[in-house]
Write an enzyme that holds these catalytic residues in place. Structure first.
Site, mmCIF file in Angstrom:
data_model
loop_
_atom_site.group_PDB
_atom_site.id
_atom_site.type_symbol
_atom_site.label_atom_id
_atom_site.label_comp_id
_atom_site.label_asym_id
_atom_site.label_seq_id
_atom_site.Cartn_x
_atom_site.Cartn_y
_atom_site.Cartn_z
ATOM 1 N N GLU A 115 -6.704 33.880 6.912
ATOM 2 C CA GLU A 115 -6.590 32.670 6.090
ATOM 3 C C GLU A 115 -6.746 33.096 4.633
ATOM 4 O O GLU A 115 -7.535 33.970 4.317
ATOM 5 C CB GLU A 115 -7.707 31.703 6.530
ATOM 6 C CG GLU A 115 -8.150 30.656 5.544
ATOM 7 C CD GLU A 115 -7.106 29.610 5.213
ATOM 8 O OE1 GLU A 115 -6.449 29.079 6.125
ATOM 9 O OE2 GLU A 115 -6.937 29.337 4.010
ATOM 10 N N CYS A 123 3.243 21.102 11.070
ATOM 11 C CA CYS A 123 3.182 19.718 10.579
ATOM 12 C C CYS A 123 4.501 19.327 9.918
ATOM 13 O O CYS A 123 4.608 18.266 9.325
ATOM 14 C CB CYS A 123 2.025 19.543 9.601
ATOM 15 S SG CYS A 123 2.085 20.681 8.226
ATOM 16 N N CYS A 160 0.796 -1.229 0.000
ATOM 17 C CA CYS A 160 0.000 0.000 0.000
ATOM 18 C C CYS A 160 0.830 1.283 0.000
ATOM 19 O O CYS A 160 0.729 2.073 -0.904
ATOM 20 C CB CYS A 160 -0.963 -0.035 1.178
ATOM 21 S SG CYS A 160 -1.802 1.489 1.537
ATOM 22 N N TYR A 211 -3.161 31.603 9.566
ATOM 23 C CA TYR A 211 -3.402 30.347 8.833
ATOM 24 C C TYR A 211 -4.546 29.588 9.515
ATOM 25 O O TYR A 211 -4.405 28.429 9.890
ATOM 26 C CB TYR A 211 -2.157 29.460 8.794
ATOM 27 C CG TYR A 211 -0.880 30.148 8.341
ATOM 28 C CD1 TYR A 211 -0.527 30.146 6.991
ATOM 29 C CD2 TYR A 211 -0.034 30.775 9.258
ATOM 30 C CE1 TYR A 211 0.648 30.762 6.571
ATOM 31 C CE2 TYR A 211 1.138 31.391 8.844
ATOM 32 C CZ TYR A 211 1.481 31.378 7.507
ATOM 33 O OH TYR A 211 2.639 31.979 7.105
#
Ligand code: SAH
Length: 459
Positions: free
Chosen positions: A341, A416, A84, A320
């Protein structure tokens, strides 16, 4: 740095010890200091590899045999793990994964951010008690095999679709709905879209699930805007799954890997489903960005809120802000929150979500954070606390300069991507901020991704 002359040759075999993992989850072994990246190898393991590609400063190898295995090696629970590519760390114990993520953050903060780890506390990664079935969104490509439909995933490094009944990191409800919709469509002779020929109709099925509300949405992504047997298909879905509150069609007629097209229409039920994070309720439409692991999102936002140190008197900027998730969380404890944003539809959602929760102390602006916030600064609209949650590329330099000029007491950086986090923390440190602590949060168990929240204070 002088270029290393490669001490290894393509197609030759070597016996190596693995020392580390790359950010992509491959094992790293060194031959005379020259790094070789090998999939499915873990730190502390010893084995035989075959070198398959030699580049300037590194090489790739294939694992032939393991002589010694790590105490952290486990049997990957998913039967299709090796085909996968969606997960990279299922062969690594969960505890091993959490430690690896913390270490990775520390390494990057020291190397790229030049931070002194004696002064910055990197906490142990906050993991999940049950790190399975966490994804609230399934986005599944549809193909054909022997006249029937397949719904699954693209095989690693190819565009062949493999059928998948169960994805172990997906909410089981999502898998059930995908499989049922596939079978219903098959009954009515629905054809899958064929990428090469640009023919056929059904491209993707997307299913979203509200963890708290249990509401579900089904989205058909199709090549054209017609829908044969629409009523029969819809009534079968809604009879089988009463928790489905919204059925939507998105039309994508382009030859592209991008999943969604520009046109979206509601076929049945509501335009939105709802979900809650903590006490805040969110309306989620087919196209809105919403975190895929809501349980850990709460953990992340609670940390951001703790680091923001709000007493009810502060003015806060949330840069953001997306659909206002963090802003509305903060608004419960702040005097005023200003969210900014760049996507106009997200700001529409943010305003609707504020209204939905009766939150009146949050305002939202459309634009680039690096354009809007300097403007606010000029107008004397200062903030006591600034929260940023940028995409992977990190904050724009102009925004960082503006933060240094505005001098909020605290900066909370949600990231992130540890690499760009480290780069930006370095700029803020040079401008007078001190990074007090960094909390890694495991939003994506069994993948190599790691989310962090950093707490900075004006010295
Ligand atoms: N804080 C939100 C969204 C974070 S994702 C949440 O937790 O849900 C990052 C967001 O930054 C995306 O919504 C993206 O559209 C937005 N974005 C990207 N570049 C931007 C820029 N230059 N200025 C403002 N927003 C931007």
């Amino acid at each position: 740095m002088p270029k290393l002359q490669a001490p290894v040759l393509k197609n030759e075999y070597y016996e190596v010890t693995f020392e580390d993992l790359t950010h992509e989850g491959a094992g790293v072994a060194k031959v005379e200091g020259f790094p070789i990246f090998v999939e499915n190898a873990l730190p502390d393991e010893r084995g035989k590899i075959k070198v398959i590609k030699v580049k300037k400063g590194f090489a790739f190898g294939r694992l032939i045999e393991l002589y010694e295995t790590s105490k952290n090696r486990i049997e990957a629970p998913c039967p299709i793990y090796s085909q996968c590519g969606g997960c990279q760390l299922q062969h690594f114990s969960y505890e091993g994964q959490l430690n690896f993520k913390k270490k990775q953050v520390e390494q990057v903060l020291a190397r790229i951010g030049k931070l002194d780890l004696n002064n910055v506390k990197v906490h142990p990664t906050l993991g999940m008690n049950d790190p399975w079935n966490y994804r609230n969104k399934a986005q599944v490509p549809i193909g054909e095999r022997e006249g029937g439909l397949v719904a699954g995933f693209y095989q690693k490094r190819s565009h062949d679709i493999i059928d998948m009944e169960r994805c172990l990191i997906q909410q089981a409800e999502n898998d059930d709905v995908v499989q049922a919709v596939k079978k219903i469509c098959e009954q009515y002779g629905i054809r899958a879209y064929n990428e090469e020929k640009h023919k056929g109709w059904l491209r993707h099925i997307m299913v979203r699930y509200g963890l708290v509300t249990k509401e579900m949405m089904v989205v058909f992504v199709t090549k054209t805007n017609d829908f044969q047997h629409k009523h029969e298909i819809i009534s079968q879905i809604t009879e089988l799954f009463p928790q489905v509150k919204s059925i939507v069609q998105n039309i994508n007629n382009k030859r592209t890997n991008v999943i969604f097209g520009d046109e979206t229409k509601v076929l049945w039920g509501e335009e939105y489903i709802y979900d809650k994070i903590g006490d805040v309720k969110f309306a989620i439409s087919a196209r809105s960005f919403y975190q895929v692991n809501p349980e850990q999102t709460k953990v992340l936002y609670d940390k951001a809120l703790e680091y923001a140190g709000l007493t009810g008197e502060e003015s806060v900027i949330d840069a953001y802000c997306g659909i206002g998730t963090i802003s509305l969380f903060l608004a419960q404890k702040a005097k005023k929150v200003f969210g900014v944003e760049v996507v106009p539809e997200a700001i529409e959602d943010a305003k609707r979500n504020a209204e939905l929760n009766g939150i009146t102390n949050a305002e939202f602006a459309v634009g680039e954070a690096e354009a809007v916030i300097p403007e606010w600064n000029k107008q004397g609209n200062k903030a006591d606390v600034i929260v940023v949650d940028p995409p992977r590329k990190g904050c724009d330099e102009t925004l960082l300069k503006t933060i240094l000029d505005m001098k909020p007491h605290r900066v909370v950086y949600v990231s992130c991507n540890p690499g760009t986090l480290a780069r930006d923390l370095n700029v803020l440190e040079q401008g007078g901020y001190e990074t007090i602590e960094v909390q890694p949060v495991d939003m994506f168990p069994h993948t190599t991704h790691v989310e962090c929240v950093a707490h900075l204070s004006l010295v």
